[in-house]
Write a protein that holds these residues in place. Structure first.
Motif, mmCIF file in Angstrom:
data_model
loop_
_atom_site.group_PDB
_atom_site.id
_atom_site.type_symbol
_atom_site.label_atom_id
_atom_site.label_comp_id
_atom_site.label_asym_id
_atom_site.label_seq_id
_atom_site.Cartn_x
_atom_site.Cartn_y
_atom_site.Cartn_z
ATOM 1 N N ASP A 1 0.857 -1.196 0.000
ATOM 2 C CA ASP A 1 0.000 0.000 0.000
ATOM 3 C C ASP A 1 0.893 1.247 0.000
ATOM 4 O OD1 ASP A 1 1.045 0.119 2.521
ATOM 5 O OD2 ASP A 1 -0.820 -0.362 3.549
ATOM 6 N N THR B 1 1.592 3.180 2.508
ATOM 7 C CA THR B 1 2.228 3.488 3.795
ATOM 8 C C THR B 1 3.741 3.428 3.624
ATOM 9 O OG1 THR B 1 0.350 2.508 4.933
ATOM 10 C CG2 THR B 1 2.353 2.866 6.217
ATOM 11 N N GLN C 1 4.032 0.291 -4.491
ATOM 12 C CA GLN C 1 2.696 0.858 -4.374
ATOM 13 C C GLN C 1 2.136 1.347 -5.701
ATOM 14 O OE1 GLN C 1 3.890 3.947 -1.649
ATOM 15 N NE2 GLN C 1 3.892 5.520 -3.244
ATOM 16 N N THR D 1 -8.758 1.416 -3.218
ATOM 17 C CA THR D 1 -8.377 2.726 -2.698
ATOM 18 C C THR D 1 -7.518 2.579 -1.449
ATOM 19 O OG1 THR D 1 -9.182 4.826 -1.831
ATOM 20 C CG2 THR D 1 -10.506 2.886 -1.352
ATOM 21 N N ASN D 2 -6.568 3.475 -1.316
ATOM 22 C CA ASN D 2 -5.713 3.482 -0.118
ATOM 23 C C ASN D 2 -6.256 4.387 0.992
ATOM 24 O OD1 ASN D 2 -3.174 1.837 -0.541
ATOM 25 N ND2 ASN D 2 -3.201 3.023 -2.451
ATOM 26 N N ASP D 3 -7.499 4.897 0.822
ATOM 27 C CA ASP D 3 -8.069 5.813 1.807
ATOM 28 C C ASP D 3 -8.773 5.088 2.940
ATOM 29 O OD1 ASP D 3 -7.160 7.919 0.287
ATOM 30 O OD2 ASP D 3 -9.043 8.085 -0.865
ATOM 31 N N THR D 4 -8.996 3.781 2.808
ATOM 32 C CA THR D 4 -9.680 3.020 3.859
ATOM 33 C C THR D 4 -8.795 1.864 4.295
ATOM 34 O OG1 THR D 4 -10.776 1.570 2.261
ATOM 35 C CG2 THR D 4 -11.923 3.609 2.862
ATOM 36 N N ARG E 1 -6.393 -0.638 1.815
ATOM 37 C CA ARG E 1 -4.946 -0.818 2.008
ATOM 38 C C ARG E 1 -4.610 -2.287 2.250
ATOM 39 N NH1 ARG E 1 -5.778 4.101 4.784
ATOM 40 N NH2 ARG E 1 -5.942 3.023 6.777
#
Length: 564
Positions: free
Chosen positions: A482, A484, A523, A529-532, A536
């Protein structure tokens, strides 16, 4: 001293205002800073104006009087002597102090309001004891119109004192006249008209009070002529005072209200006069007598005998006045602090109530929204528990704290539902085709690591049943992360994880290394989506695919004993 007291009160008001803004009122950071700066600027401006005003008052008061003021605890009457006051004071003694009164001369009408303001500022406890004595000496005036105009000016000046003396001060009138017969042994005698008595009363030092008519009838051969002349003098003075004094004071002058004297007195004693004065003209118009003009060096006697008829009230000392002001400021602060505490507690109750309503409205299917709502309830409960142990903050306290009754509903709601356990790692076939397998990175590796963790062998065996090494097919192992962390570290981590899976497959299945291709995308290729948190988790994966390639996997290694 007065300026210092005002400065302390101003500083107290500024501190309480800042405490209220910064410690109680529910405001944002910008609003608090703006209001605090406004309070500081206003306090500084008011302090500067008070300082300027105090210095102007001191300068003005120094010009109008050099007389000593009575002490703060003086119990007698404080008398401001107006009108013909020069005859009652000498140049060497600017004030006259007696056991019952403190007499201050006022030379000009414009000085009277300034002196009243000075007394109110320096001796506030004596305000109720202040009265105005209008001294009238008819033998020192020649022009009737000039005398009348002076009375009008004094009338206006007396009314102007009400702004500083809690209303118009008590006014009393005293008149001094030369007696018809001058006697060396004549006692000090006052003729008075007091409230409750319509007739003129005669009062002598050491004697009682009796009506004028009765006093005149007690004459004997030795002083009979003197008493009869005095009675005639007195009866002639009454209509003159009614025409020249009383009729002026008891009439309203435009916006100036009328004055009602509380007591009136007359004393027959040698008075320094001028020729053709108003009294000589008056006596000459009704008789053939002409009063003599005297030149007396002594001061006229004070009307001490009239002081008991003055109204008396209780005043407030400067110290008590300062304490009352400080108490009022603290009371206003406490009122607004209680109001702010009430608002803060209502906001707390509303916030927790909204969180409970959202939590109870969710059914738990799917569990994620209700889990998030439950976490918010746990945060609320943790905050209330912290306040229970360490004490509620000051902005919530003052006896209005409502957090205690919110703990039980929060705990009941939190314990009423348990989120389902997380599902086991799912191997999902994606759109790439039936021969592409996706593995969850967290089921194989620890966070931030690329070594296979204990227990991952079973997951790999179950997932890679359909992956067979055969000529013409290339086994592609691709690692993904992800967002991060930084991009470079994620790329290296994804490559290392793909190599770890490749090494396990090579060593376990004795597959030649030429059958594998290892790729690390980091990544750069998310599938969600990486917003939730869920998105991730889906992006952290290792994908294994069979890709057709003619020259792939041609050499097959011979199994050795160790691998067996």
């Amino acid at each position: 001293m007065r300026g210092l007291t005002q400065l302390i009160l101003l500083l107290l008001a500024a501190c309480l205002s800042l405490w209220l803004i910064l410690g109680f009122w529910p405001l944002g950071t910008g609003s608090r800073v703006a209001l605090s700066l406004l309070v500081v600027i206003l306090s500084g401006a008011v302090g500067y104006l008070q300082w300027r005003k105090h210095h102007r008052e001191v300068s003005a008061h120094a010009l109008i009087t050099g007389a000593a003021l009575p002490p703060e605890d003086f119990q007698g009457a404080v008398v401001l002597v107006c009108g013909d006051s020069a005859a009652l004071f000498s140049t060497s003694v600017p004030v006259r102090e007696t056991r019952q009164g403190w007499y201050l001369p006022v030379a000009l009408p414009e000085h009277l309001p300034l002196l009243a303001q000075h007394l109110a500022a320096e001796r506030p406890a004596l305000i109720a004891q202040i009265s105005v004595l209008l001294a009238v000496v008819p033998e020192q005036h020649q022009d009737k119109d000039d005398f009348t105009q002076k009375l009008h000016v004094w009338h206006r000046a007396i009314v102007q004192c009400k702004s500083w003396l809690a209303g118009v001060p008590p006014v009393w009138i005293s008149t001094w006249l030369s007696p018809p017969v001058v006697s060396a042994q004549q006692p000090e005698r006052w003729f008075t008209i007091t409230p409750g008595h319509k007739d003129v009363q005669v009062q002598e030092a050491g004697s009682g009070v009796m009506p004028l008519v009765e006093w005149g009838q007690q004459s004997d051969a030795r002083n009979g002529q003197e008493r009869l002349s005095t009675v005639f003098w007195m009866e002639s003075l009454l209509p003159w005072l009614e025409t020249h004094v009383s009729s002026i004071l008891i009439q309203r002058q435009g916006d100036v209200p009328a004055l009602t004297p509380c007591v009136w007195g007359a004393c027959f004693t040698p008075v320094t006069g001028i020729p053709d004065n108003l009294w000589q003209v008056h006596i000459g118009s009704i008789t053939t007598l002409t009063p003599d003009v005297h030149n007396v060096q002594e001061c006229l006697p004070l009307p001490e005998i009239l002081l008991p008829y003055l109204p008396r009230r209780h005043g407030v000392s400067r110290l008590m006045q300062a304490w009352l002001t400080a108490g009022l400021l603290c009371g206003v602060f406490l009122l607004f602090a209680l109001l702010a505490s009430f608002v803060n507690n209502q906001r707390l109750v509303q916030s927790v109530g909204d969180h409970l309503a959202v939590y109870n409205r969710l059914s738990g299917t799917p569990p994620s929204p209700k889990t998030i709502a439950q976490q918010q309830l746990r945060a609320d409960a943790s905050l209330l528990d912290e306040w229970l142990r360490g004490g509620a903050p000051m902005r919530m306290s003052l006896g209005l704290y409502q957090g205690m009754r919110l703990i039980a509903p929060l705990e009941a709601a939190i314990n009423s539902w348990t989120p389902p356990p997380p599902p086991p790692p799912v191997i999902t076939q994606i759109v790439q085709g039936p021969k592409t397998i996706r593995l969850d990175s967290l089921s194989l590796f620890d966070v931030g690591k690329y070594e296979l963790k204990t227990g991952s062998t079973k997951v790999l065996i179950n997932a890679l049943v359909g992956i067979k090494a055969k000529p013409g097919w290339l086994i592609v192992v691709a690692g993904h992360t992800d967002i991060t962390g930084d991009e470079k570290s994620n790329q290296v981590l994804s490559l290392r994880r793909a190599e770890s899976v490749r090494d396990w497959m090579r060593d376990t299945g004795d597959v030649p290394e030429s059958c594998f291709a290892v790729q690390g995308y980091g990544q750069s290729r998310p599938i969600a989506t990486n917003d939730t948190p869920e998105g991730r988790a889906a992006n952290r994966r290792v994908e294994i695919s069979l890709v057709p390639q003619a020259d792939a996997c041609k050499a097959t290694a011979t199994p050795n004993s160790s691998n067996d």
